[in-house]
Design a protein around this motif. Structure first.
Motif, PDB file in Angstrom:
ATOM      1  N   PHE A   1       0.856  -1.190   0.000  1.00 44.48           N
ATOM      2  CA  PHE A   1       0.000   0.000   0.000  1.00 44.48           C
ATOM      3  C   PHE A   1       0.890   1.237   0.000  1.00 44.48           C
ATOM      4  CE2 PHE A   1      -2.726  -3.338   1.562  1.00 44.48           C
ATOM      5  CZ  PHE A   1      -3.856  -3.128   0.789  1.00 44.48           C
TER       6      PHE A   1
ATOM      7  N   TYR B   1      -3.424   4.742  -2.676  1.00 42.25           N
ATOM      8  CA  TYR B   1      -4.635   5.340  -2.094  1.00 42.25           C
ATOM      9  C   TYR B   1      -5.244   6.296  -3.104  1.00 42.25           C
ATOM     10  CZ  TYR B   1      -7.380   8.159   1.210  1.00 42.25           C
ATOM     11  OH  TYR B   1      -8.386   8.821   1.864  1.00 42.25           O
TER      12      TYR B   1
ATOM     13  N   HIS C   1      -6.179   1.923  -4.845  1.00 40.62           N
ATOM     14  CA  HIS C   1      -6.781   1.539  -3.574  1.00 40.62           C
ATOM     15  C   HIS C   1      -7.945   2.510  -3.379  1.00 40.62           C
ATOM     16  CE1 HIS C   1      -6.116   0.814   1.025  1.00 40.62           C
ATOM     17  NE2 HIS C   1      -7.194   0.227   0.561  1.00 40.62           N
TER      18      HIS C   1
ATOM     19  N   SER D   1     -10.831   4.516  -2.114  1.00 39.60           N
ATOM     20  CA  SER D   1     -11.162   4.824  -0.737  1.00 39.60           C
ATOM     21  C   SER D   1     -12.501   5.567  -0.685  1.00 39.60           C
ATOM     22  CB  SER D   1     -10.039   5.696  -0.185  1.00 39.60           C
ATOM     23  OG  SER D   1     -10.320   6.032   1.116  1.00 39.60           O
TER      24      SER D   1
ATOM     25  N   TYR E   1      -8.420  -2.364  -5.686  1.00 38.11           N
ATOM     26  CA  TYR E   1      -8.699  -2.684  -4.292  1.00 38.11           C
ATOM     27  C   TYR E   1      -9.763  -1.680  -3.829  1.00 38.11           C
ATOM     28  CZ  TYR E   1      -4.378  -5.492  -3.641  1.00 38.11           C
ATOM     29  OH  TYR E   1      -3.393  -6.440  -3.701  1.00 38.11           O
TER      30      TYR E   1
ATOM     31  N   TYR F   1     -11.671  -0.120  -0.443  1.00 35.92           N
ATOM     32  CA  TYR F   1     -11.697  -0.019   1.022  1.00 35.92           C
ATOM     33  C   TYR F   1     -13.135   0.183   1.487  1.00 35.92           C
ATOM     34  CZ  TYR F   1      -9.799   1.187   5.598  1.00 35.92           C
ATOM     35  OH  TYR F   1      -9.468   1.185   6.929  1.00 35.92           O
TER      36      TYR F   1
ATOM     37  N   LEU G   1     -12.258  -5.094   0.719  1.00 31.76           N
ATOM     38  CA  LEU G   1     -11.693  -5.187   2.075  1.00 31.76           C
ATOM     39  C   LEU G   1     -12.612  -5.989   2.988  1.00 31.76           C
ATOM     40  CD1 LEU G   1      -9.623  -4.181   4.288  1.00 31.76           C
ATOM     41  CD2 LEU G   1     -11.308  -2.412   4.783  1.00 31.76           C
TER      42      LEU G   1
ATOM     43  N   ALA H   1     -12.932  -6.225   6.665  1.00 33.05           N
ATOM     44  CA  ALA H   1     -12.413  -5.599   7.877  1.00 33.05           C
ATOM     45  C   ALA H   1     -12.945  -6.313   9.106  1.00 33.05           C
ATOM     46  CB  ALA H   1     -12.809  -4.132   7.910  1.00 33.05           C
TER      47      ALA H   1
ATOM     48  N   GLN I   1      -7.201  -8.042   3.387  1.00 34.10           N
ATOM     49  CA  GLN I   1      -7.245  -7.473   4.721  1.00 34.10           C
ATOM     50  C   GLN I   1      -6.159  -6.434   4.841  1.00 34.10           C
ATOM     51  OE1 GLN I   1      -7.251 -11.039   7.339  1.00 34.10           O
ATOM     52  NE2 GLN I   1      -9.181 -10.118   7.888  1.00 34.10           N
ATOM     53  N   HIS I   2      -6.469  -5.397   5.556  1.00 33.12           N
ATOM     54  CA  HIS I   2      -5.555  -4.271   5.654  1.00 33.12           C
ATOM     55  C   HIS I   2      -4.918  -4.237   7.029  1.00 33.12           C
ATOM     56  CE1 HIS I   2      -4.532   0.117   5.450  1.00 33.12           C
ATOM     57  NE2 HIS I   2      -4.339  -0.187   4.206  1.00 33.12           N
TER      58      HIS I   2
ATOM     59  N   THR J   1      -3.345 -11.237   2.678  1.00 32.58           N
ATOM     60  CA  THR J   1      -3.050 -10.437   3.860  1.00 32.58           C
ATOM     61  C   THR J   1      -1.925  -9.512   3.497  1.00 32.58           C
ATOM     62  OG1 THR J   1      -1.433 -11.984   4.704  1.00 32.58           O
ATOM     63  CG2 THR J   1      -3.684 -12.232   5.497  1.00 32.58           C
ATOM     64  N   THR J   2      -1.845  -8.431   4.197  1.00 30.86           N
ATOM     65  CA  THR J   2      -0.856  -7.431   3.836  1.00 30.86           C
ATOM     66  C   THR J   2       0.421  -7.577   4.655  1.00 30.86           C
ATOM     67  OG1 THR J   2      -1.902  -5.913   5.325  1.00 30.86           O
ATOM     68  CG2 THR J   2      -2.551  -5.797   3.037  1.00 30.86           C
TER      69      THR J   2
END
Ligand SMILES: *[C@@H]1O[C@H](CO)[C@@H](O)[C@H](O)[C@H]1NC(C)=O
Ligand SMILES: *[C@@H]1O[C@H](CO)[C@@H](O)[C@H](O)[C@H]1NC(C)=O
Ligand SMILES: *[C@@H]1O[C@H](CO)[C@@H](O)[C@H](O)[C@H]1NC(C)=O
Ligand SMILES: *[C@@H]1O[C@H](CO)[C@@H](O)[C@H](O)[C@H]1NC(C)=O
Ligand SMILES: *[C@@H]1O[C@H](CO)[C@@H](O)[C@H](O)[C@H]1NC(C)=O
Ligand SMILES: *[C@@H]1O[C@H](CO)[C@@H](O)[C@H](O)[C@H]1NC(C)=O
Length: 346
Positions: free
Chosen positions: A108, A185, A216, A218, A259, A261, A295, A297, A315-316, A334-335
């Protein structure tokens, strides 16, 4: 093994209490006159009694700020010492740099940093400081180091993400680390922290190092799925043909990867209507088709992500992805790098 003996618990407890008291003692009765006078006033009256008042106990935030400021000063001076010498006081890393970036490793990346030299304001170096003034977007304006909110001192200093020299260095570092995709982002142009003004430069700098860019996406003010898709269409029209855009081969096409969020702000059935091949406004096999990664979360979203027809989930945060998996159709990234990247093959 089994449960440890209660005496061990007692010993640990006594040790902890003693350690805590010792720590408090050291802080409270520090010989440093500066510290003492800062937080404590003491006066001895002629009759021998003490008038001790704690004038002001610094808040956790203040202590943290002081600590970070000291750390920055210390590190800055070390960097200054090290500069120009071949033998800096920092050890060289022991790993061997990778020869090329690997598109199976994603990271990211935030292009939202700003500094006073280049941008007249500092941004994102000092988030969440209650004492800081905010601008019209609710962002912090300060250029002072006192509000810095970081655990680590950035190697390039408090840089601006608009600084091409810095971005080129980052991409070089990522390549050496073998990272092949930056997940940037993103909000549409005109929304706070939109990377629009640096995207072109970022894409070129990335590509020069064999690194690709994925968005990403958002949540932004007043977002709706219709508006988002319109904006992604505009994005693809402008940047879609750039070789720096990360694509995955799906359904005989190289599709851009997004991606997303907190996608469930928009509702899983709304997503299903665009992501399902049979959805009422399906984007599958249209110019907007892509690999959409949602995502996860929260465990409560396990069903949502399936219902919404995302291609992959990610997953962040640091948590065990596998525990969430509900069927082999659900895939997981997974990050923290320990899990493999699984992408659904259909
Ligand atoms: C000592 O002096 C202070 C200040 O004059 C006074 O407030 C305090 O009551 C005195 N204490 C005793 C025990 O006399
Ligand atoms: C004790 O110190 C406090 C704070 O410095 C002050 O406000 C107070 O008047 C002092 N009391 C006496 C009796 O001097
Ligand atoms: C350079 O660093 C090495 C390893 O820390 C040390 O042994 C050596 O004395 C240093 N040389 C100079 C000139 O500072
Ligand atoms: C860009 O970053 C480089 C490296 O940190 C720095 O030397 C330079 O002054 C920066 N340029 C501007 C315009 O801030
Ligand atoms: C935000 O969305 C609501 C509902 O769609 C709308 O009434 C409002 O005008 C929008 N606000 C802005 C600033 O666009
Ligand atoms: C990554 O997460 C997994 C699962 O939570 C954990 O077992 C592993 O130790 C983590 N690895 C790193 C490098 O933090």
């Amino acid at each position: 093994m089994g449960i440890p003996h209660p005496r061990i618990h007692l010993k640990v407890f006594i040790f902890s209490v003693a350690f805590t008291l010792l720590t408090i003692g050291i802080v409270r009765f520090s010989k440093d006159p500066k510290n003492a006078s800062r937080w404590r006033n003491e006066k001895i009256f002629p009759n021998g009694t003490h008038n001790v008042t704690i004038s002001r106990i610094p808040s956790k935030d203040e202590l943290r700020r002081i600590w970070i400021q000291k750390k920055i000063e210390r590190l800055s001076s070390k960097f200054a010492e090290g500069a120009g010498k071949t033998n800096s006081s920092f050890e060289k890393p022991k790993y061997k740099p990778m020869k090329e970036a690997n598109s199976r490793a994603h990271i990211f990346y935030y292009a939202w940093y700003r500094n006073v030299e280049l941008d007249q304001v500092s941004r994102h170096w000092n988030d969440d400081d209650p004492g800081m003034q905010k601008d019209a977007f609710g962002l912090y304006k300060t250029d002072s180091l006192s509000g810095i909110r970081l655990s680590f001192y950035p190697k390039e200093g408090f840089y601006s993400s608009r600084n091409e020299t810095v971005v080129a260095k980052h991409m070089g570092q990522l390549k050496k680390a073998g990272i092949g995709v930056i997940v940037v982002y993103w909000k549409p142009p005109g929304f706070e922290d939109s990377p629009e003004e640096v995207l072109e430069m970022l894409l070129s700098a990335a590509l020069e190092n064999g690194i690709k860019v994925a968005l990403h996406v958002s949540p932004y003010y007043n977002w709706t799925l219709e508006h988002l898709l319109e904006q992604l269409k505009i994005f693809l029209k402008k940047y879609g043909s750039h070789k720096g855009i990360y694509r995955l081969r799906r359904r005989n096409r190289d599709l851009p990867v997004f991606y997303v969020y907190d996608p469930f702000d928009l509702g899983s059935s709304a997503w299903a209507s665009v992501l399902s091949p049979t959805g009422s406004s399906s984007i599958r096999n249209t110019e907007l088709d892509g690999v959409f990664i949602g995502l996860l979360a929260d465990q409560a979203h396990r069903m949502e992500i399936k219902k919404s027809q995302f291609d992959v989930l990610f997953q962040h945060f640091k948590s065990h992805c596998r525990a969430f998996l509900i069927s082999e159709a659900q895939n997981c990234i997974t990050t923290n790098g320990s899990e493999q990247t699984y992408v659904r093959d259909d």
